[in-house]
Scaffold this active site. Structure first.
Site, PDB file in Angstrom:
ATOM      1  N   CYS A 355       0.815  -1.218   0.000  1.00  0.00           N
ATOM      2  CA  CYS A 355       0.000   0.000   0.000  1.00  0.00           C
ATOM      3  C   CYS A 355       0.847   1.267   0.000  1.00  0.00           C
ATOM      4  O   CYS A 355       0.462   2.277  -0.588  1.00  0.00           O
ATOM      5  CB  CYS A 355      -0.972   0.000   1.178  1.00  0.00           C
ATOM      6  SG  CYS A 355      -0.192  -0.069   2.801  1.00  0.00           S
ATOM      7  N   CYS A 546       9.633  36.242  16.558  1.00  0.00           N
ATOM      8  CA  CYS A 546       8.409  36.981  16.213  1.00  0.00           C
ATOM      9  C   CYS A 546       7.392  36.113  15.470  1.00  0.00           C
ATOM     10  O   CYS A 546       6.250  36.527  15.268  1.00  0.00           O
ATOM     11  CB  CYS A 546       8.750  38.197  15.346  1.00  0.00           C
ATOM     12  SG  CYS A 546       9.474  39.584  16.249  1.00  0.00           S
ATOM     13  N   HIS A 612      -1.544   1.456   7.371  1.00  0.00           N
ATOM     14  CA  HIS A 612      -2.125   1.356   6.027  1.00  0.00           C
ATOM     15  C   HIS A 612      -2.119   2.731   5.363  1.00  0.00           C
ATOM     16  O   HIS A 612      -2.601   3.710   5.934  1.00  0.00           O
ATOM     17  CB  HIS A 612      -3.553   0.812   6.102  1.00  0.00           C
ATOM     18  CG  HIS A 612      -4.193   0.629   4.759  1.00  0.00           C
ATOM     19  ND1 HIS A 612      -3.702  -0.258   3.826  1.00  0.00           N
ATOM     20  CD2 HIS A 612      -5.263   1.225   4.182  1.00  0.00           C
ATOM     21  CE1 HIS A 612      -4.449  -0.209   2.736  1.00  0.00           C
ATOM     22  NE2 HIS A 612      -5.404   0.688   2.929  1.00  0.00           N
TER      23      HIS A 612
END
Length: 704
Positions: A355, A546, A612
């Site tokens: 996968c 900042c 998966h």
């Protein structure tokens, strides 16, 4: 305050949400009272209830009494939820009657048997107790006609131990099914003489008085509800779908099938026929035809072969014929996606932990032309592994489907045994793909302040969680990571793959991340013109501290001219900051004044959940043109003899979410968004960006 109503015999299971006192995921409860948003109820242990408190309505799933009794006999909460995730199987289990055939799981494996009794486990002690229900099953034995054979013992199983409900005529003849002890814990049981008599659709009730069962010739013996079929339309077009209903419609004398098609067809319904609703589906998806007009789906065909040990072999469909040509194959046009790509057995078919590879290839090549130079080179100039990849890409774009065999051939040619069978991280595969297969030099050229330069194929986000807002955007993560690591891009990359701060499925820094549809890299370029955050003049200083300042657009890079830098850092809260000087040559600044902002566009997202990988891919200019791809969305057969079913779904709801402002996206609760949107927000792992109208520069390619 909302008024609550008192209810009786309304049951539920908790399916999501954080565990709280009394209720947790997988608990069975009975509603005592409810409001519009919450339920107050009793929670059941092994049949006896106790006060469970309050649970959100959206975190529950309503059950009938019969369903609750079956689930409460399942001792594991995770098994209850797993069973609910297969609604077709759970519905069939709830409708079981005497002598229905089932496959059950025990210590010796999976065995077929006949349901003989619905069993009441333990007795009610109080009026509020809920009977637990299980099934007594008699295993099927080929030697039942032997005169010395003792009556087969009955074994008690819970609903979670039933893995399949099968038609009686589908058991192959002459198989040797040996009974074995399931080892169920003994409990006090009371036999219920009659099982629920429910309507059965797509299955045949049967008894087994003899070894051989002859199905009635009037009944369909090939298909059942859930069978995948193909039908030739009157215009000669082959359409595919799944049978959702079987029966004899009013006014007909033969058996018909209600088929839910893979995509819209004009003239079809939403599951109604003759004024009656027979099943539910999207508009223009329901086709009603005689069963004899259906054929098994040639893309998805399982043939069952008997053997001496009773095993059933699942044979994958034959690969559709395909001949690769020398011509360049462009990505599928936006207008053709619905007919060529959407549905089951579409995309890349997964096989043996593939996968990660399937999702990566689909993301990079299905719709984007960023890496298309490999497809445009003469085939005889490519090494074998690159030629194989080119065939995979062309087949995906021409047919919309790549069989597992083609991917396995590619995995073998990668030259590393672990890529053939093991689960990998997409980052590892991308590095191998770009280096060995595509022959691409690192697309990211990163330069630090000390003038050292290095190449990379992906950009890994590194930062401290405290530096970010609770729900960051990809833009904020990239800006903060670059400033924290003190690195810049030497040039605008043609493809930028941003890797989120998480490690596989075990750890992720943020519960969810907001996708940035457009990524502004102007202020991340080395030796490029930077304008002052305050006045717009040439910036000469940059300040990391900042960056999260809530008074100055938190999350954006802050660079200032000398005057504004002095004024900004006079504030008491910023006097401890350490702004760094920017060194930009005058000629660079003058040439960049009219260049404008440099942006990249999101074209794919890789996600991971419980090991998966799946992907989301943009396939056209329309904001709603998004696809969701899962190479292992379903499976035909068991782990040894079956095959995976890839699926591609349209995901326009993602476009709706991304069209909202960043403020609206940050305020959204992922659990309230559509499921596919929630998965992307919570499971995102890699975001893939490209230049607008991108085509990969040939300078990135090595000669092969």
């Amino acid at each position: 305050m909302e008024s609550s109503t008192v209810l009786k015999d309304k049951f539920f299971i908790v399916v999501r949400g954080k565990s709280r006192k009394g209720f947790s995921r997988g608990c069975i409860g009975r509603v005592v009272s409810e409001t519009q948003a919450e339920l107050r109820g009793l929670v059941y242990g092994q049949g006896s209830p106790h006060n469970g408190g309050v649970v959100r309505r959206e975190d529950t799933y309503r059950l009938s009494r019969h369903q609750a009794q079956l689930l409460i006999f399942v001792s594991s909460a995770s098994q209850r939820l797993e069973l609910l995730c297969n609604p077709q199987l759970f519905m069939a289990i709830c409708e079981l009657t005497v002598d229905d055939l089932v496959v059950v799981k025990n210590r010796k494996g999976h065995l077929p048997g006949l349901v003989k009794n619905l069993m009441q486990v333990e007795r009610k002690e109080t009026k509020d107790d809920l009977h637990m229900l299980g099934f007594e099953v008699e295993f099927v034995d080929h030697d039942v006609t032997s005169p010395t054979k003792k009556p087969a013992p009955l074994h008690l199983f819970s609903a979670a131990e039933i893995t399949q409900v099968v038609p009686s005529y589908s058991i192959p003849l002459g198989l040797n099914w040996n009974a074995s002890q399931p080892g169920t814990t003994k409990k006090a049981v009371t036999r219920i003489n009659s099982m629920p008599n429910m309507k059965m659709y797509g299955r045949v009730k049967s008894k087994l008085p003899e070894r051989r069962i002859e199905p009635s010739p009037e009944l369909n013996t090939t298909f059942e509800v859930g069978s995948m079929v193909e039908v030739m339309s009157n215009t000669g077009i082959l359409v595919h779908g799944v049978i959702r209903w079987l029966g004899v419609p009013t006014g007909k004398t033969s058996e018909w099938a209600g088929v839910e098609l893979d995509f819209d067809v004009n003239g079809c319904s939403d599951g109604t026929h003759g004024g009656l609703r027979l099943f539910d589906c999207k508009k223009n998806r329901a086709l009603f035809i005689p069963v004899n007009k259906c054929s098994p789906d040639s893309r998805f065909f399982c043939s069952t072969n008997g053997s001496d040990n009773g095993s059933q072999a699942e044979i994958p469909p034959e690969d559709p014929p395909y001949v690769d040509s020398e011509d360049y194959v462009a990505p599928i046009a936006e207008s053709d996606v619905s007919s060529l790509l959407l549905g089951r057995m579409k995309g890349i078919q997964g096989h043996i932990n593939s996968c990660y590879l399937d999702a990566t290839l689909f993301s990079l090549f299905n719709s984007s032309v960023t890496l298309d130079s490999i497809c445009q080179k003469p085939a005889d100039t490519l090494p074998p592994v690159a030629s194989t990849l080119r065939k995979i890409i062309n087949r995906l774009r021409r047919q919309g489907f790549v069989p597992a065999a083609s991917i396995m051939n590619f995995r073998y040619q990668l030259g590393c045994d672990s890529f053939r069978t093991e689960e990998k991280d997409p980052e590892e595969f991308i590095t191998l793909l770009f280096q060995k297969v595509l022959g691409i030099e690192p697309m990211l050229k990163l330069r630090s302040r000390n003038e050292s330069s290095q190449g990379a194929y992906t950009f890994q986000i590194f930062l401290e969680k405290e530096q970010m807002a609770q729900i960051p955007t990809v833009q904020q993560l990239l800006d903060t990571s670059c400033l924290s690591s003190d690195v810049k891009f030497e040039e605008i990359p043609s493809c930028l793959i941003v890797q989120m701060p998480r490690f596989g499925n075990k750890y992720k820094m943020f519960s969810h991340i907001i996708p940035s549809v457009e990524l502004d890299v102007t202020d991340l370029l080395y030796n490029s013109f930077r304008e002052c955050f305050i006045c717009g003049q040439k910036a000469e200083h940059e300040c990391l501290q900042c960056l999260p300042d809530r008074k100055m657009d938190p999350g954006r890079i802050k660079q200032f001219c000398t005057t504004c830098n002095t004024q900004v850092h006079r504030h008491s809260s910023r006097q401890g900051h350490s702004p760094k000087p920017l060194s930009i040559p005058d000629e660079v600044a003058s040439n960049s004044l009219a260049a404008g902002r440099h942006t990249m566009e999101l074209f794919a997202v890789l996600c991971i959940h419980t090991s998966h990988y799946v992907s989301y891919v943009k396939f056209g200019p329309d904001p709603h043109s998004w696809l969701f791809f899962d190479s292992m969305a379903d499976r035909c057969g068991d782990d040894e003899r079956g095959f995976n079913i890839p699926e591609i779904q349209a995901c326009p709801e993602l476009g709706d979410f991304l069209a909202q402002s960043v403020e609206e996206q940050a305020q959204a609760n992922p659990s309230h968004t559509p499921e596919l949107v929630r998965r992307l927000l919570c499971d995102s792992y890699m975001f893939l960006y490209q230049k607008p109208a991108a085509s990969l520069s040939t300078s990135n390619y090595r000669e092969t």
